[in-house]
Design a protein around this motif. Structure first.
Motif, PDB file in Angstrom:
ATOM      1  N   UNK A  56       0.951  -1.259  -0.013  1.00  0.00           N
ATOM      2  CA  UNK A  56      -0.180  -0.021   0.157  1.00  0.00           C
ATOM      3  C   UNK A  56       0.946   1.257  -0.086  1.00  0.00           C
ATOM      4  N   UNK A  57       0.642   2.179  -0.941  1.00  0.00           N
ATOM      5  CA  UNK A  57       1.278   3.236  -1.204  1.00  0.00           C
ATOM      6  C   UNK A  57       0.842   4.273  -0.218  1.00  0.00           C
ATOM      7  N   UNK A  58       1.778   4.737   0.791  1.00  0.00           N
ATOM      8  CA  UNK A  58       1.375   5.659   1.676  1.00  0.00           C
ATOM      9  C   UNK A  58       1.188   7.111   1.087  1.00  0.00           C
ATOM     10  N   UNK A  59       0.394   8.063   1.234  1.00  0.00           N
ATOM     11  CA  UNK A  59       0.132   9.352   1.018  1.00  0.00           C
ATOM     12  C   UNK A  59       1.648  10.393   1.313  1.00  0.00           C
ATOM     13  N   UNK A  60       1.877  11.075   0.460  1.00  0.00           N
ATOM     14  CA  UNK A  60       3.104  12.033   0.759  1.00  0.00           C
ATOM     15  C   UNK A  60       3.040  12.671   1.847  1.00  0.00           C
ATOM     16  N   UNK A  61       3.820  12.667   2.632  1.00  0.00           N
ATOM     17  CA  UNK A  61       3.753  13.457   4.031  1.00  0.00           C
ATOM     18  C   UNK A  61       3.752  15.047   3.696  1.00  0.00           C
ATOM     19  N   UNK A  71      11.419  12.624   2.127  1.00  0.00           N
ATOM     20  CA  UNK A  71      11.079  11.143   2.752  1.00  0.00           C
ATOM     21  C   UNK A  71       9.716  10.938   1.904  1.00  0.00           C
ATOM     22  N   UNK A  72       9.408   9.522   1.650  1.00  0.00           N
ATOM     23  CA  UNK A  72       8.249   9.220   0.836  1.00  0.00           C
ATOM     24  C   UNK A  72       7.470   8.937   2.036  1.00  0.00           C
ATOM     25  N   UNK A  74       5.801   6.025   2.630  1.00  0.00           N
ATOM     26  CA  UNK A  74       6.153   4.988   3.302  1.00  0.00           C
ATOM     27  C   UNK A  74       7.217   4.929   4.143  1.00  0.00           C
ATOM     28  N   UNK A  75       8.380   5.580   3.907  1.00  0.00           N
ATOM     29  CA  UNK A  75       9.467   5.815   4.917  1.00  0.00           C
ATOM     30  C   UNK A  75       9.081   6.586   6.161  1.00  0.00           C
ATOM     31  N   UNK A  76       8.147   7.527   5.986  1.00  0.00           N
ATOM     32  CA  UNK A  76       7.500   8.153   7.237  1.00  0.00           C
ATOM     33  C   UNK A  76       6.706   7.457   7.933  1.00  0.00           C
ATOM     34  N   UNK A  77       5.751   6.426   7.364  1.00  0.00           N
ATOM     35  CA  UNK A  77       5.226   5.470   8.065  1.00  0.00           C
ATOM     36  C   UNK A  77       5.924   4.456   9.117  1.00  0.00           C
ATOM     37  N   UNK A  78       7.123   4.005   8.189  1.00  0.00           N
ATOM     38  CA  UNK A  78       7.821   3.102   8.791  1.00  0.00           C
ATOM     39  C   UNK A  78       8.711   3.626  10.184  1.00  0.00           C
TER      40      UNK A  78
END
Length: 185
Positions: A56-61, A71-72, A74-78
């Motif tokens: 699932x592609x997380x929205x841009x922060x 950061x993307x 997904x990177x922020x989500x992680x």
């Protein structure tokens, strides 16, 4: 010495593999709905990006103030999942509920860009502190290999528990909280 499968055992292996694939595909296929029935979301099934769900592609922060702006989602989500795990909290600890919006899991959606919760600013402050400790101090310890993280102090608790040193059997012991240290003679 090389082993060769007999033509019969090779055919059996192919049939067994085909049966396993067919069974797993059938188990994942949606079940037919009775005529006129509204589609219902599956309960307890994998969410997108879960262990068996599609990525699932997380929205841009938005509104990044201390994390790097490149950061993307997904990177922020992680990163956020790591912080939440280190503190034993969930996303709603720092992020406010977005009124009137419900996610696919039936829970309220969160407004990640909103800064109204003081915990979010505390998280930013704590992140800045750990970065400063790592850059200024830990870089000089053990050739820069040691790093301080949220879990270093929090260890799965929202508020770090007080450290109580074990009683020593010989020699002086550190003063208890509120106790004055002994005067050296």
């Amino acid at each position: 010495m090389k082993r060769f499968l007999s033509p019969l055992s090779a055919a059996a292996a192919v049939l067994l593999t085909a049966a396993i694939v067919a069974a797993s595909v059938a188990a994942q296929s949606p079940q037919p709905q009775p005529a006129g029935a509204a589609a219902q979301p599956q309960q307890g099934g994998p969410l997108p990006g879960g262990p068996s769900g599609p990525p699932h592609e997380m929205p841009a922060p938005k509104n990044l103030k201390v994390l790097p702006k490149n950061l993307t989602g997904n990177q922020v989500h992680d990163i956020m999942e790591g912080w939440a795990g280190s503190l034993g909290v969930h996303c709603d600890n720092c992020h406010s509920v977005d009124p009137g919006k419900v996610g696919p899991n039936g829970r309220p959606r969160l407004n990640f860009a909103d800064d109204s919760k003081p915990e979010k600013n505390t998280a930013r402050l704590m992140y800045t502190m750990t970065q400063k400790i790592n850059d200024d101090t830990m870089s000089m310890v053990n050739d820069g290999q040691s790093k301080v993280t949220c879990g270093t102090c929090h260890r799965g608790h929202k508020k770090p528990e007080a450290y109580v040193p074990p009683k020593e059997h010989d020699g002086p012991h550190p003063p208890a909280p509120g106790e004055k240290p002994p005067i050296p003679r």
